[in-house]
Design a protein around this motif. Structure first.
Motif, PDB file in Angstrom:
ATOM      1  N   LEU A  53      34.972  34.527  47.378  1.00 58.19           N
ATOM      2  CA  LEU A  53      35.295  33.122  47.127  1.00 58.19           C
ATOM      3  C   LEU A  53      34.402  32.201  47.958  1.00 58.19           C
ATOM      4  O   LEU A  53      33.976  31.145  47.487  1.00 58.19           O
ATOM      5  CB  LEU A  53      36.774  32.853  47.419  1.00 58.19           C
ATOM      6  CG  LEU A  53      37.748  33.509  46.449  1.00 58.19           C
ATOM      7  CD1 LEU A  53      39.177  33.367  46.959  1.00 58.19           C
ATOM      8  CD2 LEU A  53      37.614  32.937  45.055  1.00 58.19           C
ATOM      9  N   ARG A  54      34.107  32.600  49.179  1.00 61.49           N
ATOM     10  CA  ARG A  54      33.191  31.822  50.020  1.00 61.49           C
ATOM     11  C   ARG A  54      31.800  31.799  49.405  1.00 61.49           C
ATOM     12  O   ARG A  54      31.157  30.751  49.318  1.00 61.49           O
ATOM     13  CB  ARG A  54      33.137  32.419  51.431  1.00 61.49           C
ATOM     14  CG  ARG A  54      32.229  31.663  52.386  1.00 61.49           C
ATOM     15  CD  ARG A  54      32.106  32.355  53.737  1.00 61.49           C
ATOM     16  NE  ARG A  54      31.859  33.791  53.661  1.00 61.49           N
ATOM     17  CZ  ARG A  54      30.678  34.348  53.376  1.00 61.49           C
ATOM     18  NH1 ARG A  54      29.640  33.583  53.128  1.00 61.49           N
ATOM     19  NH2 ARG A  54      30.546  35.652  53.338  1.00 61.49           N
ATOM     20  N   LEU A  55      31.350  32.943  48.929  1.00 60.34           N
ATOM     21  CA  LEU A  55      30.048  33.003  48.256  1.00 60.34           C
ATOM     22  C   LEU A  55      30.047  32.137  47.007  1.00 60.34           C
ATOM     23  O   LEU A  55      29.066  31.441  46.725  1.00 60.34           O
ATOM     24  CB  LEU A  55      29.698  34.458  47.904  1.00 60.34           C
ATOM     25  CG  LEU A  55      29.439  35.404  49.075  1.00 60.34           C
ATOM     26  CD1 LEU A  55      29.283  36.834  48.568  1.00 60.34           C
ATOM     27  CD2 LEU A  55      28.224  34.971  49.875  1.00 60.34           C
ATOM     28  N   ASN A  56      31.142  32.157  46.271  1.00 62.93           N
ATOM     29  CA  ASN A  56      31.249  31.327  45.072  1.00 62.93           C
ATOM     30  C   ASN A  56      31.093  29.848  45.436  1.00 62.93           C
ATOM     31  O   ASN A  56      30.380  29.099  44.767  1.00 62.93           O
ATOM     32  CB  ASN A  56      32.590  31.570  44.372  1.00 62.93           C
ATOM     33  CG  ASN A  56      32.726  30.760  43.103  1.00 62.93           C
ATOM     34  OD1 ASN A  56      31.998  30.959  42.139  1.00 62.93           O
ATOM     35  ND2 ASN A  56      33.659  29.825  43.099  1.00 62.93           N
ATOM     36  N   ALA A  57      31.756  29.422  46.498  1.00 60.05           N
ATOM     37  CA  ALA A  57      31.650  28.029  46.933  1.00 60.05           C
ATOM     38  C   ALA A  57      30.215  27.689  47.341  1.00 60.05           C
ATOM     39  O   ALA A  57      29.717  26.604  47.029  1.00 60.05           O
ATOM     40  CB  ALA A  57      32.608  27.773  48.082  1.00 60.05           C
ATOM     41  N   ASN A  58      29.549  28.627  48.014  1.00 59.43           N
ATOM     42  CA  ASN A  58      28.150  28.394  48.397  1.00 59.43           C
ATOM     43  C   ASN A  58      27.261  28.208  47.181  1.00 59.43           C
ATOM     44  O   ASN A  58      26.430  27.298  47.139  1.00 59.43           O
ATOM     45  CB  ASN A  58      27.620  29.560  49.240  1.00 59.43           C
ATOM     46  CG  ASN A  58      28.173  29.589  50.640  1.00 59.43           C
ATOM     47  OD1 ASN A  58      28.651  28.582  51.151  1.00 59.43           O
ATOM     48  ND2 ASN A  58      28.107  30.743  51.277  1.00 59.43           N
ATOM     49  N   VAL A  59      27.413  29.072  46.186  1.00 59.18           N
ATOM     50  CA  VAL A  59      26.571  28.986  44.994  1.00 59.18           C
ATOM     51  C   VAL A  59      26.877  27.716  44.207  1.00 59.18           C
ATOM     52  O   VAL A  59      25.972  27.043  43.723  1.00 59.18           O
ATOM     53  CB  VAL A  59      26.732  30.234  44.093  1.00 59.18           C
ATOM     54  CG1 VAL A  59      25.933  30.086  42.819  1.00 59.18           C
ATOM     55  CG2 VAL A  59      26.295  31.474  44.835  1.00 59.18           C
ATOM     56  N   LYS A  60      28.151  27.376  44.072  1.00 60.73           N
ATOM     57  CA  LYS A  60      28.501  26.132  43.376  1.00 60.73           C
ATOM     58  C   LYS A  60      27.827  24.942  44.050  1.00 60.73           C
ATOM     59  O   LYS A  60      27.263  24.072  43.382  1.00 60.73           O
ATOM     60  CB  LYS A  60      30.015  25.940  43.346  1.00 60.73           C
ATOM     61  CG  LYS A  60      30.723  26.816  42.328  1.00 60.73           C
ATOM     62  CD  LYS A  60      32.228  26.729  42.413  1.00 60.73           C
ATOM     63  CE  LYS A  60      32.776  25.341  42.288  1.00 60.73           C
ATOM     64  NZ  LYS A  60      34.252  25.308  42.268  1.00 60.73           N
TER      65      LYS A  60
END
Length: 115
Positions: A53-60
């Motif tokens: 989820l943290r990675l998802n936020a970074n990519v977004k």
């Protein structure tokens, strides 16, 4: 700084953005490829889920920074980086953007009503 996308030449953006995201952290690209399981309820995530989820936020964030305001409006309701990427690809990865299609349909409706 991520490459900027103004709605033109998605194929070029795709190559540049892929390289840019992978250069920051190769695991970030996995978030574009594999959609994280997002939940609106308060759920306890295990460490792997939380990392994803943290990675998802970074990519977004990276993708959002690369979009013009008009393009951002088309993806603001997407909950994951994969969903954003798929929407951009659907709209701009083809020869006819969905927005242009809507505009052309409006134009033809106006032409029909003026006859």
């Amino acid at each position: 700084m991520p490459p900027f996308f103004d709605g033109n030449n998605f194929n070029e953006l795709k190559i540049k953005m892929t390289c840019f995201i992978q250069s920051i952290d190769y695991d970030l690209w996995d978030v574009v490829v594999y959609d994280p399981k997002l939940s609106n309820s308060k759920v306890r995530y295990d460490e792997n889920d939380r990392d994803f989820l943290r990675l998802n936020a970074n990519v977004k964030h990276i993708i959002y920074c690369s979009l013009s305001s008009n393009i951002f409006e088309n993806v603001l309701l997407c909950s994951s980086a994969k969903e954003i990427w798929n929407k951009l690809e659907e709209c701009y990865g083809t020869s006819l953007c969905l927005m242009e299609k809507d505009a052309s349909e409006s134009d033809s409706d106006e032409e029909d009503s003026s006859k």
